[in-house]
Design a protein around this motif. Sequence first.
Motif, mmCIF file in Angstrom:
data_model
loop_
_atom_site.group_PDB
_atom_site.id
_atom_site.type_symbol
_atom_site.label_atom_id
_atom_site.label_comp_id
_atom_site.label_asym_id
_atom_site.label_seq_id
_atom_site.Cartn_x
_atom_site.Cartn_y
_atom_site.Cartn_z
ATOM 1 N N ARG A 193 0.826 -1.209 0.000
ATOM 2 C CA ARG A 193 0.000 0.000 0.000
ATOM 3 C C ARG A 193 0.858 1.256 0.000
ATOM 4 N NH1 ARG A 193 -2.658 3.260 3.963
ATOM 5 N NH2 ARG A 193 -1.671 2.066 5.633
ATOM 6 N N CYS A 194 0.581 2.141 -0.944
ATOM 7 C CA CYS A 194 1.232 3.451 -0.960
ATOM 8 C C CYS A 194 0.529 4.340 0.059
ATOM 9 C CB CYS A 194 1.152 4.074 -2.350
ATOM 10 S SG CYS A 194 1.792 5.762 -2.415
ATOM 11 N N GLU A 195 1.256 4.743 1.094
ATOM 12 C CA GLU A 195 0.651 5.559 2.140
ATOM 13 C C GLU A 195 0.632 7.041 1.779
ATOM 14 O OE1 GLU A 195 2.337 4.754 5.960
ATOM 15 O OE2 GLU A 195 1.262 2.840 6.089
ATOM 16 N N LYS A 196 1.635 7.457 1.015
ATOM 17 C CA LYS A 196 1.710 8.872 0.660
ATOM 18 C C LYS A 196 2.734 9.037 -0.453
ATOM 19 C CE LYS A 196 2.550 13.426 2.747
ATOM 20 N NZ LYS A 196 2.908 14.151 3.985
ATOM 21 N N SER A 197 2.519 10.027 -1.320
ATOM 22 C CA SER A 197 3.537 10.367 -2.308
ATOM 23 C C SER A 197 3.442 11.846 -2.634
ATOM 24 C CB SER A 197 3.378 9.524 -3.580
ATOM 25 O OG SER A 197 2.214 9.891 -4.286
ATOM 26 N N TRP A 198 4.550 12.390 -3.068
ATOM 27 C CA TRP A 198 4.580 13.786 -3.503
ATOM 28 C C TRP A 198 5.770 13.979 -4.424
ATOM 29 C CZ3 TRP A 198 5.992 12.291 1.447
ATOM 30 C CH2 TRP A 198 7.286 12.591 1.855
ATOM 31 N N ILE A 199 5.775 15.088 -5.133
ATOM 32 C CA ILE A 199 6.893 15.428 -6.013
ATOM 33 C C ILE A 199 7.453 16.769 -5.565
ATOM 34 C CG2 ILE A 199 7.659 15.931 -8.358
ATOM 35 C CD1 ILE A 199 5.427 14.141 -9.385
ATOM 36 N N GLU A 200 8.652 16.746 -5.016
ATOM 37 C CA GLU A 200 9.331 17.987 -4.664
ATOM 38 C C GLU A 200 9.844 18.634 -5.950
ATOM 39 O OE1 GLU A 200 12.394 17.078 -1.872
ATOM 40 O OE2 GLU A 200 11.010 16.189 -0.416
#
Length: 248
Positions: A193-200
């Motif tokens: 499970r992907c809990e969180k993602s973001w792109i800096e």
Amino acid sequence: MTCMTTQPWYVDAFTADYLDVYAHRDGAAAAREAKGALSLLRFSRERERLLDLASGAGRHALAFTAERCRVTCFDLSSDLTRRARAAGLSTVRGDMRRLPFRDWGFDAVTCLFSSFGYFRAEHEHADTLREIARVLSPGGRVLLDLMDPDTVATTLVPQGVDMIGDLVVEVERSMTSDGRRVEKAIRLVRGDRCEKSWIESVRLFSGAELERLIDGAQLELLQTLGDYDGRAYVRGTTRRLVVLRKPR
């Protein structure tokens, strides 16, 4: 599978998870960098006031405090400013494009760990630097810790995976096709499970672009250095630390 949100990346990124992802940025490194920053700023601990912009949970501010500085932390993140206050630091939450401080309120300003260049619109970087200049007293100094575009281009590691307990941190790094931003896609995965993602996404400024920003804020460029120990800046090899001054 994706778990992205539609908020600006710096809202998604700077939560309690950020402290886990960047746990390798420790207090010992912050202490060395704080001492170097104060030396580069020629900061007078006895009488001057320091504003630490994008201060996060206060890693550098704690080191500044240990050096007997009067420091105010400023950050947008509610999670990280809560941590800074819990550590006993004087902390204000807000947006660096509109600083809630009076004119001439500080004698020095730091913006460390590549924290200048987050915004998408070009005028927002100019707005931020003008706000820094506004709250700076005449003769006051600014230290911006920036990435050098050529150094990023030659040293960028495209991918990486780290483990933090049972949490997998997947990282992909790239530069935009025009070379004006460096981006880092981060996914936090536990099990399947992907809990969180973001792109800096951080703006990379050429020398000419940086000069225009500095001139627009009516600041003076005093020095460009390669690290906190004052070593020479070498394009394509080092970071780029710039020391600015507000004219008297």
